[in-house]
Write an enzyme that holds these catalytic residues in place. Structure first.
Site, PDB file in Angstrom:
ATOM      1  N   ALA A 146       0.812  -1.215   0.000  1.00  0.00           N
ATOM      2  CA  ALA A 146       0.000   0.000   0.000  1.00  0.00           C
ATOM      3  C   ALA A 146       0.848   1.269   0.000  1.00  0.00           C
ATOM      4  O   ALA A 146       0.423   2.299  -0.518  1.00  0.00           O
ATOM      5  CB  ALA A 146      -0.954   0.002   1.186  1.00  0.00           C
ATOM      6  N   THR A 147       2.044   1.202   0.569  1.00  0.00           N
ATOM      7  CA  THR A 147       2.913   2.387   0.528  1.00  0.00           C
ATOM      8  C   THR A 147       3.194   2.764  -0.925  1.00  0.00           C
ATOM      9  O   THR A 147       3.060   3.933  -1.318  1.00  0.00           O
ATOM     10  CB  THR A 147       4.236   2.116   1.276  1.00  0.00           C
ATOM     11  OG1 THR A 147       3.934   1.871   2.658  1.00  0.00           O
ATOM     12  CG2 THR A 147       5.200   3.289   1.161  1.00  0.00           C
ATOM     13  N   ASN A 152      -6.299   3.466  10.319  1.00  0.00           N
ATOM     14  CA  ASN A 152      -5.605   2.298  10.856  1.00  0.00           C
ATOM     15  C   ASN A 152      -5.477   2.314  12.371  1.00  0.00           C
ATOM     16  O   ASN A 152      -5.369   1.268  12.985  1.00  0.00           O
ATOM     17  CB  ASN A 152      -4.216   2.154  10.207  1.00  0.00           C
ATOM     18  CG  ASN A 152      -3.475   3.461  10.100  1.00  0.00           C
ATOM     19  OD1 ASN A 152      -3.992   4.446   9.568  1.00  0.00           O
ATOM     20  ND2 ASN A 152      -2.268   3.505  10.616  1.00  0.00           N
ATOM     21  N   GLN A 166      -7.056  -0.768   5.297  1.00  0.00           N
ATOM     22  CA  GLN A 166      -7.655  -1.404   6.483  1.00  0.00           C
ATOM     23  C   GLN A 166      -9.096  -1.823   6.239  1.00  0.00           C
ATOM     24  O   GLN A 166      -9.696  -2.489   7.092  1.00  0.00           O
ATOM     25  CB  GLN A 166      -7.586  -0.449   7.684  1.00  0.00           C
ATOM     26  CG  GLN A 166      -6.179  -0.136   8.155  1.00  0.00           C
ATOM     27  CD  GLN A 166      -5.492  -1.307   8.845  1.00  0.00           C
ATOM     28  OE1 GLN A 166      -6.095  -2.344   9.128  1.00  0.00           O
ATOM     29  NE2 GLN A 166      -4.205  -1.153   9.113  1.00  0.00           N
ATOM     30  N   SER A 179      -3.445  -3.709   0.513  1.00  0.00           N
ATOM     31  CA  SER A 179      -2.199  -4.431   0.764  1.00  0.00           C
ATOM     32  C   SER A 179      -2.466  -5.863   1.187  1.00  0.00           C
ATOM     33  O   SER A 179      -3.449  -6.137   1.890  1.00  0.00           O
ATOM     34  CB  SER A 179      -1.435  -3.692   1.867  1.00  0.00           C
ATOM     35  OG  SER A 179      -0.203  -4.322   2.118  1.00  0.00           O
ATOM     36  N   THR A 232       9.630  -7.114 -12.986  1.00  0.00           N
ATOM     37  CA  THR A 232       9.167  -8.503 -13.067  1.00  0.00           C
ATOM     38  C   THR A 232       8.173  -8.776 -11.950  1.00  0.00           C
ATOM     39  O   THR A 232       8.424  -8.433 -10.793  1.00  0.00           O
ATOM     40  CB  THR A 232      10.376  -9.458 -12.950  1.00  0.00           C
ATOM     41  OG1 THR A 232      11.269  -9.158 -14.017  1.00  0.00           O
ATOM     42  CG2 THR A 232       9.943 -10.908 -13.022  1.00  0.00           C
ATOM     43  N   CYS A 258       8.791   4.904  21.665  1.00  0.00           N
ATOM     44  CA  CYS A 258      10.120   5.472  21.857  1.00  0.00           C
ATOM     45  C   CYS A 258      10.987   5.050  20.685  1.00  0.00           C
ATOM     46  O   CYS A 258      11.147   3.867  20.420  1.00  0.00           O
ATOM     47  CB  CYS A 258      10.721   4.995  23.168  1.00  0.00           C
ATOM     48  SG  CYS A 258      10.039   5.860  24.571  1.00  0.00           S
TER      49      CYS A 258
END
Ligand SMILES: *Cc1c(COP(=O)(O)O)cnc(C)c1O
Length: 387
Positions: free
Chosen positions: A73-74, A158, A186, A206, A247, A333
């Site tokens: 999906a990115t 998401n 999502q 995705s 490909t 973090c």
């Protein structure tokens, strides 16, 4: 043996065994290049890819030729947003204004940011007071301009699971002659999608969010009324109707297709089952831990996810105390320091409050026993954070 419980299906899902079985022959036995159609090895690979394309098209109500396979999906979001901007920007005449929301996935926000660097103008919608993070048609209508080229609004968030009025926004964009992209990563496989009814021009999803493999996804590109054009990101051999050279990942695409087929067959029953489990988890935590609350609109929401604040509890410490349970903290973090969820910030939560929030998402392997275990462990362990 320490039992581990996975409640982070929005981050990724395991590959369904049936998907894995479908993929296996395409690594070493049916290994041909789907572009080598002059011999039987390539023909077999191509046949498998085209079958998968049909299954992928079916789950969103598209024509097979409208499905472009990508690495996830990115990439689909990058290709949709930059592809439209660069193609029509170069043609001129269509305007250089883009509309999106502050709660989008980082790959949408960063793609829009890249366009801003090139001189495009981007409007980032913010959720209205009391909207629970759901974006509405009239909000989009208010910011459309004569030079608006593209609107990109996610189908489902998401982190919150909230559902936007995609069919409504689609009709508006169609009426105004503006192209409309939705990141449905999502949403596809959870609830029914029909790109014709929703008047979507471009839609990203995705494999690994729906029990398919990682590293494979798709972009729906409307072929008619209007025929959407894109400037490709990758230059090369012109695969995938020249939208995406390279490909083809045949095993991945076969797995993606199988995952779409299973989801289409099972989503009606699965969404009900998962809704019951999510509610059991949410209600259990609300009842057992003082000061808990749910983030985002609870009426327009995917059935399998909840995002909750735990009063005074520091959820990173909670997660460390209950390492056998996998959930997602709204703040993480990183090497660069503490980072808070931009989604919860957009929703209007203060940083201090964001540190008390968790996203929990149930899935295909989740059981009621697991949910009850998690409620018990969290209730026993919840230690208020120092004020
Ligand atoms: C996971 C996710 C993405 C990114 O998908 P990848 O296939 O991992 O690149 C994009 N948008 C949303 C809403 C997501 O949940």
């Amino acid at each position: 043996m320490l039992q581990t419980i996975y409640l982070d299906y929005n981050a990724t899902t395991p590959v369904d065994r049936r998907v894995l079985e479908a993929m296996l022959p395409y690594f070493a036995d049916i290994f041909g290049n789907a572009a080598s159609v002059q011999h039987v090895f390539g023909q077999r690979a191509l046949a498998a890819v085209e079958e998968a394309r049909g299954l992928a098209a079916s789950i969103i109500g598209a024509q097979p030729r409208e499905v472009v396979f990508t690495s996830g999906a990115t990439e689909s979001n990058n290709l949709a947003i930059k592809g439209v901007a660069h193609y029509y920007g170069r043609q001129g005449g269509r305007g250089r204004h883009v509309v999106t929301c502050c709660m989008e996935h980082s790959c949408v926000l960063e793609s829009c940011g890249a366009l801003e660097q090139e001189g495009f103008e981007v409007t980032y919608l913010r959720p209205r007071e009391g909207s629970g993070g759901v974006f509405t048609v009239d909000q989009v209508a208010e910011v459309l301009r004569d030079d608006t080229l593209l609107v990109s609004v996610m189908w489902s968030n998401n982190e919150l699971g909230t559902i936007n009025d995609i069919p409504g926004i689609g009709r508006l964009c169609k009426a105004k002659g503006v192209l409309f992209h939705t990141d449905a990563t999502q949403y596809v496989g959870k609830l029914p999608v029909d790109v014709a009814q929703a008047r979507v021009d471009l839609l990203s999803w995705s494999g690994h969010k729906m029990y398919g493999p990682k590293g494979v996804g798709a972009l729906y590109v409307r072929a008619q009324d209007p025929r959407v054009r894109l400037q490709p990101i990758l230059d090369g051999g012109g695969h995938e109707r020249a939208f995406r050279s390279g490909t083809l990942n045949v095993p991945g695409i076969v797995g993606f297709g199988k995952a779409c087929e299973i989801a289409q067959q099972e989503m009606a029953l699965e969404s009900v089952r998962l809704g019951v489990l999510r509610d059991r988890l949410e209600q259990g935590l609300l009842n057992r831990i003082e000061g808990t609350s749910v983030n985002g609109d609870v009426t327009r929401r995917l059935p399998h996810v909840t995002n909750m604040c735990f009063g005074q509890v520091d959820t990173e410490r909670l997660m460390l105390s209950v390492p056998e349970v996998a959930v997602s903290a709204a703040s993480a973090c990183t090497a660069a320091g503490a980072r808070s969820s931009h989604v919860l910030k957009c929703l209007g939560l203060a940083d201090l409050k964001i540190h008390t929030c968790l996203r929990m998402s149930v899935g295909r392997a989740t059981t009621a026993e697991q949910v009850d275990y998690v409620v018990d462990r969290f209730a026993q362990t919840a230690i208020p954070a120092p004020v």
